[in-house]
Design a protein around this motif. Structure first.
Motif, PDB file in Angstrom:
ATOM      1  N   CYS A 192     -14.783  14.613  11.707  1.00  0.00           N
ATOM      2  CA  CYS A 192     -13.992  13.901  10.717  1.00  0.00           C
ATOM      3  C   CYS A 192     -13.952  12.419  10.691  1.00  0.00           C
ATOM      4  CB  CYS A 192     -12.429  14.557  11.231  1.00  0.00           C
ATOM      5  SG  CYS A 192     -11.891  13.681  12.536  1.00  0.00           S
ATOM      6  N   VAL A 193     -13.394  12.035   9.404  1.00  0.00           N
ATOM      7  CA  VAL A 193     -13.320  10.603   9.362  1.00  0.00           C
ATOM      8  C   VAL A 193     -11.796   9.979   9.272  1.00  0.00           C
ATOM      9  CG1 VAL A 193     -13.938   8.784   7.488  1.00  0.00           C
ATOM     10  CG2 VAL A 193     -15.262  10.718   7.837  1.00  0.00           C
ATOM     11  N   PRO A 194     -11.637   9.027  10.270  1.00  0.00           N
ATOM     12  CA  PRO A 194     -10.408   8.673  10.343  1.00  0.00           C
ATOM     13  C   PRO A 194     -10.113   7.556   9.117  1.00  0.00           C
ATOM     14  CG  PRO A 194     -11.772   8.052  12.344  1.00  0.00           C
ATOM     15  CD  PRO A 194     -12.635   8.544  11.388  1.00  0.00           C
ATOM     16  N   VAL A 195      -8.963   7.837   8.858  1.00  0.00           N
ATOM     17  CA  VAL A 195      -8.411   6.836   7.761  1.00  0.00           C
ATOM     18  C   VAL A 195      -7.581   5.836   8.496  1.00  0.00           C
ATOM     19  CG1 VAL A 195      -7.024   6.744   5.655  1.00  0.00           C
ATOM     20  CG2 VAL A 195      -8.190   8.645   5.945  1.00  0.00           C
ATOM     21  N   ILE A 196      -7.901   4.393   8.173  1.00  0.00           N
ATOM     22  CA  ILE A 196      -7.191   3.431   8.665  1.00  0.00           C
ATOM     23  C   ILE A 196      -6.679   2.433   7.572  1.00  0.00           C
ATOM     24  CG2 ILE A 196      -7.353   1.389  10.099  1.00  0.00           C
ATOM     25  CD1 ILE A 196      -9.689   3.096  11.848  1.00  0.00           C
ATOM     26  N   LYS A 197      -5.412   2.729   7.370  1.00  0.00           N
ATOM     27  CA  LYS A 197      -4.945   1.527   6.176  1.00  0.00           C
ATOM     28  C   LYS A 197      -3.511   1.328   6.306  1.00  0.00           C
ATOM     29  CE  LYS A 197      -3.976   5.912   3.595  1.00  0.00           C
ATOM     30  NZ  LYS A 197      -4.233   6.590   2.199  1.00  0.00           N
ATOM     31  N   GLY A 198      -2.971   0.317   5.205  1.00  0.00           N
ATOM     32  CA  GLY A 198      -1.739  -0.055   5.299  1.00  0.00           C
ATOM     33  C   GLY A 198      -1.330  -0.822   6.423  1.00  0.00           C
ATOM     34  N   ASN A 199      -0.325  -0.412   7.124  1.00  0.00           N
ATOM     35  CA  ASN A 199       0.353  -0.889   8.461  1.00  0.00           C
ATOM     36  C   ASN A 199      -0.221  -0.464   9.579  1.00  0.00           C
ATOM     37  OD1 ASN A 199       1.701   1.526   8.344  1.00  0.00           O
ATOM     38  ND2 ASN A 199       3.357   0.897   9.021  1.00  0.00           N
ATOM     39  N   GLY A 200      -1.422   0.573   9.454  1.00  0.00           N
ATOM     40  CA  GLY A 200      -1.879   1.273  10.345  1.00  0.00           C
ATOM     41  C   GLY A 200      -1.025   2.140  10.840  1.00  0.00           C
ATOM     42  N   TYR A 201      -0.493   3.040  10.243  1.00  0.00           N
ATOM     43  CA  TYR A 201       0.275   4.151  10.631  1.00  0.00           C
ATOM     44  C   TYR A 201       1.195   3.483  11.608  1.00  0.00           C
ATOM     45  CZ  TYR A 201      -2.381   7.046   7.754  1.00  0.00           C
ATOM     46  OH  TYR A 201      -3.251   7.616   6.502  1.00  0.00           O
ATOM     47  N   GLY A 202       1.468   2.449  11.686  1.00  0.00           N
ATOM     48  CA  GLY A 202       2.602   1.636  12.841  1.00  0.00           C
ATOM     49  C   GLY A 202       1.927   1.366  13.875  1.00  0.00           C
ATOM     50  N   PHE A 203       0.644   1.382  14.153  1.00  0.00           N
ATOM     51  CA  PHE A 203      -0.047   0.923  15.387  1.00  0.00           C
ATOM     52  C   PHE A 203      -0.812  -0.568  14.783  1.00  0.00           C
ATOM     53  CE2 PHE A 203      -0.364   5.605  15.594  1.00  0.00           C
ATOM     54  CZ  PHE A 203       0.463   5.772  17.059  1.00  0.00           C
ATOM     55  N   GLY A 204      -0.988  -0.667  13.668  1.00  0.00           N
ATOM     56  CA  GLY A 204      -1.851  -1.732  13.194  1.00  0.00           C
ATOM     57  C   GLY A 204      -3.332  -1.242  13.115  1.00  0.00           C
ATOM     58  N   ASN A 205      -3.938  -1.776  12.067  1.00  0.00           N
ATOM     59  CA  ASN A 205      -5.285  -1.298  11.633  1.00  0.00           C
ATOM     60  C   ASN A 205      -6.145  -1.328  12.743  1.00  0.00           C
ATOM     61  OD1 ASN A 205      -4.348  -0.126   9.367  1.00  0.00           O
ATOM     62  ND2 ASN A 205      -4.838  -1.830   7.933  1.00  0.00           N
TER      63      ASN A 205
END
Ligand SMILES: *Cc1c(COP(=O)(O)O)cnc(C)c1O
Length: 391
Positions: free
Chosen positions: A26-39
């Motif tokens: 699978c390919v991790p999606v890293i975007k926006g606010n990093g799902y709350g964690f930060g990119n």
């Protein structure tokens, strides 16, 4: 003062390993606010779990992450329709195009950069994913476009820019689309691409059950499928995160007394409780809700009526009870009204706060749950071993 994200790293990594089992490669999606964690935190996690390929939302995010992290392939999910810069001419970058305009804009932008002279002898190989339209109706070529695609690609190419198609990409709705409809859509695209002579050996997909994902790989063994995962990878049921806010101050207030930015009068005796976290952190910023059915609508109507009287339910809870805002939250602080007689938290105490992780930004992150690594992830990769973390 802190709005804190507590992350159980052991459970988090364990969950990621489980997702890898459900969706191999699978390919991790890293975007926006990093799902709350930060990119950057997500990019670190992706590297640690041995990922060589990630997807980011925008070209700006790709630039930021490339400054600190190296991946073999970084897919940009959103079509680029703004100026590029020299830093964008990197071979790891894969752009998504979903219309002739996207394609033409990108090639023209790259060609423009190259025309200023970069000392490159060979033409630049521009790597692309062709975005296929799905029931989402978000950008994507239509099946009718497909017949024209080879010509559009050929015409867009210049002496300086050659196009390399790295695969197909399709994004499915999360709800109300049956697995049969998704399968048909994938089948139509694979067939069409074959017919028009475009590469269909790799296809990136999303929002499929693990079961369906495996069925696809069996049905089309010649296609290397890759599942893009965002929410399900990083957040899932959120059992490994806790979000809390520190009490900064408690002030008594009498009914009718004025307080706060708005100098409204308190509607009853009690205490004002000031908490860490405000609009800058995503507190009080709710995304519009799609109401479905009478119950949803009644609930929304009740909240709307209460809001006419300046009564807003807050995302903070104390001893299991949701609390009310005393006034709308500000940049980094929220103020709640505790009626007289109700139990009061103490200064320094932490209260649970429910936040939408895709709009939240935390003052700090505290990691719990130790992860012991058998070996440094990068050393391990260099030896060609798959990376597993001892948990
Ligand atoms: C954001 C995004 C994803 C991941 O979405 P989640 O719902 O967070 O899993 C997958 N594919 C595309 C094209 C996206 O834009």
């Amino acid at each position: 003062m802190s709005l804190t994200l507590y992350l159980n790293r052991r459970d988090w990594f364990r969950h990621m390993e489980h997702m890898e089992e459900l969706y191999p490669g699978c390919v991790p999606v890293i975007k926006g606010n990093g799902y709350g964690f930060g990119n950057e935190v997500l990019a670190d996690a992706a590297r640690k779990s041995g990922k060589r390929e990630i997807a980011v939302g925008t070209v700006e995010e790709a630039r930021q992450l490339e400054a600190t992290h190296r991946f073999d392939q970084m897919i940009v999910l959103t079509p680029v329709m703004s100026e590029l810069m020299e830093a964008d001419l990197v071979s790891e970058r894969v752009y998504t195009v979903g219309s002739r305009d996207h394609l033409q804009f990108l090639v023209t932008a790259v060609d423009g950069l190259l025309s200023r002279g970069t000392g490159m002898e060979e033409p630049f190989r521009l790597k692309l994913l062709l975005k296929c339209q799905s029931p989402m109706k978000r950008y994507g070529f239509s099946l009718e476009d497909a017949g024209l695609l080879p010509e559009w690609i050929q015409r867009a190419e210049t002496d300086r820019v050659k196009i390399e198609i790295k695969g197909l990409s399709i994004h499915f709705p999360k709800e109300r689309t049956t697995s049969q409809a998704k399968e048909k859509c994938i089948g139509d695209w694979l067939e069409t691409m074959k017919r028009v002579g475009l590469p269909s050996g790799r296809m990136y997909v999303s929002h499929l059950s693990s079961e369906q994902y495996h069925q696809l790989t069996e049905k089309w063994p010649e296609v290397r499928f890759a599942m893009r995962l965002g929410t399900d990878l990083w957040l899932a049921d959120k059992s490994f995160v806790e979000t809390k806010s520190t009490v900064l101050d408690v002030q008594p207030i009498r009914r009718g007394e004025r307080f706060g930015y708005k100098q409204q009068r308190a509607c009853r005796n009690g205490h004002l409780v000031f908490l860490a976290g405000g609009t800058a952190n995503g507190v009080g910023l709710e995304a519009p809700i799609a109401s479905r059915g009478l119950k949803d609508r009644l609930k929304l109507t009740v909240f709307w009526v209460l809001s006419l009287f300046n009564r807003h339910l807050s995302p903070f809870t104390y001893r299991g009870k949701r609390l009310w805002f005393a006034e709308p939250p500000h940049m980094q602080t929220s103020v709640l009204l505790f009626p007289a007689g109700s139990p009061l938290p103490e200064v320094g105490e932490e209260l649970p706060v429910q936040l939408r992780m895709t709009t939240a930004s935390f003052d700090r992150r505290v990691e719990t749950g130790e992860v012991e690594e058998t070996m440094n992830a990068e050393e391990n990769e260099e030896k060609g071993n798959p990376v597993h973390l001892a948990l």
